[in-house]
Design an enzyme around this catalytic site. Structure first.
Site, short mmCIF file in Angstrom:
data_model
loop_
_atom_site.label_atom_id
_atom_site.label_comp_id
_atom_site.label_asym_id
_atom_site.label_seq_id
_atom_site.Cartn_x
_atom_site.Cartn_y
_atom_site.Cartn_z
N ASP A 35 35.67 19.41 27.17
CA ASP A 35 36.76 20.00 28.13
C ASP A 35 36.25 21.23 29.26
O ASP A 35 36.84 21.83 29.80
CB ASP A 35 37.84 20.51 27.39
CG ASP A 35 37.45 21.71 26.32
OD1 ASP A 35 36.03 22.10 26.24
OD2 ASP A 35 38.20 22.33 25.72
N GLY A 36 34.73 21.25 29.21
CA GLY A 36 34.19 22.33 29.81
C GLY A 36 33.91 23.67 29.34
O GLY A 36 33.26 24.39 30.04
N GLU A 37 34.48 23.69 28.27
CA GLU A 37 34.29 25.05 27.60
C GLU A 37 32.87 25.29 27.12
O GLU A 37 32.10 24.34 26.78
CB GLU A 37 35.07 25.39 26.19
CG GLU A 37 36.69 25.69 26.65
CD GLU A 37 37.36 25.95 25.58
OE1 GLU A 37 37.02 25.68 24.32
OE2 GLU A 37 38.69 26.11 25.60
N ARG A 92 33.56 45.40 43.05
CA ARG A 92 34.06 46.11 44.24
C ARG A 92 35.67 46.20 44.55
O ARG A 92 36.01 47.16 45.35
CB ARG A 92 33.68 44.90 45.39
CG ARG A 92 32.15 45.23 46.05
CD ARG A 92 31.74 44.24 46.84
NE ARG A 92 31.46 43.05 46.24
CZ ARG A 92 30.77 41.97 46.80
NH1 ARG A 92 30.55 41.84 48.09
NH2 ARG A 92 30.63 40.57 45.89
N HIS A 125 28.88 49.27 42.69
CA HIS A 125 29.71 49.37 44.01
C HIS A 125 30.05 51.06 44.27
O HIS A 125 29.77 51.66 45.30
CB HIS A 125 30.58 48.60 44.46
CG HIS A 125 31.29 48.58 45.51
ND1 HIS A 125 30.41 48.16 46.72
CD2 HIS A 125 32.29 49.07 46.18
CE1 HIS A 125 31.09 48.55 47.78
NE2 HIS A 125 32.30 49.11 47.58
N ASP A 162 25.94 51.44 56.59
CA ASP A 162 27.32 52.05 56.71
C ASP A 162 27.30 53.48 56.02
O ASP A 162 26.29 53.97 55.58
CB ASP A 162 28.36 51.15 56.13
CG ASP A 162 28.12 50.81 54.55
OD1 ASP A 162 27.37 51.46 53.92
OD2 ASP A 162 28.35 49.68 54.23
N LYS A 185 30.14 51.46 60.38
CA LYS A 185 30.46 50.14 60.15
C LYS A 185 32.12 50.06 59.99
O LYS A 185 32.65 50.66 59.49
CB LYS A 185 29.76 49.51 58.56
CG LYS A 185 30.40 47.92 58.72
CD LYS A 185 29.46 47.46 57.55
CE LYS A 185 29.93 47.60 56.20
NZ LYS A 185 29.25 46.85 55.22
N ARG A 187 34.73 46.84 59.16
CA ARG A 187 34.66 45.43 58.58
C ARG A 187 35.76 44.77 59.61
O ARG A 187 36.89 45.18 59.35
CB ARG A 187 34.57 45.47 57.24
CG ARG A 187 34.73 44.02 56.75
CD ARG A 187 34.29 43.76 55.20
NE ARG A 187 33.24 44.10 55.06
CZ ARG A 187 32.07 43.26 54.97
NH1 ARG A 187 32.18 42.05 55.58
NH2 ARG A 187 30.71 43.73 54.75
N ASP A 214 20.53 48.63 51.47
CA ASP A 214 21.95 48.38 51.07
C ASP A 214 21.95 48.10 49.53
O ASP A 214 21.21 47.59 48.98
CB ASP A 214 22.56 47.15 51.84
CG ASP A 214 24.07 47.37 52.20
OD1 ASP A 214 24.89 48.38 51.59
OD2 ASP A 214 24.79 46.62 53.11
C1 R5P Z 1 29.70 47.54 51.50
O1 R5P Z 1 30.25 48.43 51.12
C2 R5P Z 1 28.28 46.95 51.02
O2 R5P Z 1 27.47 48.20 50.86
C3 R5P Z 1 27.50 46.06 51.81
O3 R5P Z 1 27.48 46.65 52.79
C4 R5P Z 1 28.64 44.84 51.85
O4 R5P Z 1 29.08 44.42 50.71
C5 R5P Z 1 27.69 43.73 52.62
O5 R5P Z 1 28.65 42.81 52.71
P1 R5P Z 1 28.27 41.73 53.53
O6 R5P Z 1 26.72 41.02 53.31
O7 R5P Z 1 29.21 40.50 53.42
O8 R5P Z 1 28.37 42.02 54.93
#
Ligand code: R5P
Length: 291
Positions: A35-37, A92, A125, A162, A185, A187, A214
């Protein structure tokens, strides 16, 4: 001390075991039920011994495997279980943006720590996520692993894509004794971002090697836009460096097309994985939990 590597972090777990004076290393036997477990079994004589479990939780399957591993190690009679989650999934969503949402990071902390004596993770994060653990919890940094790589390269300037990452770029700049600056930045959606020059002083970029730092590369949108902007400002070379390389879809190829090198640590398996966080995780284990 024994080290066990889950399927998401086998290579890193083995590196950590080497850093822990060649502690015995093993991987679980795993198979899927019809069943995938997931079925798994840990080997080795763990009774009365300390066990380090290493498993990134990039996917929901990885998380289930980690929870089963923790229970298996407890059943095997381990003295203490130290859970290392190099990439901590769901971190996140560290606050509620709209009513009715979960605080996902907290929910995961509660479950991951359940059968653990301590938790170690890498570059969360948001560092406040550590406060959701009720057991001892530690955050290693991917910055040292990336700095070890960058020390071998002729770096001129460190760049944060950012505002949230300026501390990271600043710390890296201190380690390499180089200047740094940050972009701002906005988004637009999960795949697209808009970058502009921050309010701070931007050092001259003509003929320079700029390194973008990053915590995570996901869709690659941030790194692609930042690298283009740096090249438009005259940078000779651009390196994209991150702790966690998720590289969704064609992110790796898109970044490769606009940069000169991509560097990542080994918290996740990926094609840019050139540095290891193993020494940094092992250092925490040795410092906090001597035999
Ligand atoms: C944002 O707060 C993070 O530090 C990264 O900059 C972000 O998650 C990168 O995401 P992506 O590669 O989709 O631009």
């Amino acid at each position: 001390m024994h080290v066990i590597g889950g399927t998401a972090s086998t290579a890193l777990a083995e590196r950590i075991s080497r850093e822990l004076d060649n502690a015995p290393f093993g991987i679980p036997f795993t198979k899927r039920f019809p069943d995938g477990e997931l079925y798994l079994r840990v080997g080795g004589r763990l009774e009365g011994d300390d066990v380090v479990l290493v498993q990134s939780t990039r996917t929901d399957e990885d998380l289930i495997e980690l929870l089963l591993l923790e229970d298996a190690v407890r059943e095997a009679g381990a003295r203490r279980t130290f859970v290392v989650v190099p990439y901590f999934g769901y971190a996140r969503q560290d606050r509620r943006f709209f009513p009715g949402e979960p605080l996902s990071a907290r929910a995961l902390c509660r479950h991951v720590e359940l059968d653990a004596d301590a938790v170690i993770t890498v570059d969360l994060h948001s560092p406040q996520t550590l406060s959701h653990f009720t057991k001892p919890a530690f955050e290693a940094s991917g910055i040292s692993a990336l700095a070890r790589l960058l020390k071998e390269r002729p770096v001129d300037v460190l760049v944060s894509p950012d505002k949230g990452g300026v501390d990271r770029a600043r710390r890296m700049a201190q380690l390499l004794d180089r200047p740094w600056f940050g972009f701002e930045k906005r988004r637009i959606d999960s795949d697209h971002v808009e970058l502009s020059l921050g309010a701070g002083t931007i050092p001259p970029l003509e003929g320079k090697h700029a390194v973008l730092v990053d915590d995570v590369i996901t869709t690659g949108g941030t790194m692609v836009e930042a690298a283009r902007l740096l090249k438009r400002r005259g940078a000779r070379a651009v390196t994209a460096a991150c702790t966690h390389g998720l590289f969704l879809r064609d992110a790796f190829e898109r970044i490769k097309a606009v940069t000169d090198e991509i560097l990542s640590t080994d918290t996740l398996d990926n094609p840019a994985e050139k540095g290891s966080v193993a020494p940094d995780v092992a250092q925490i284990l040795k410092r906090e939990f001597p035999p």
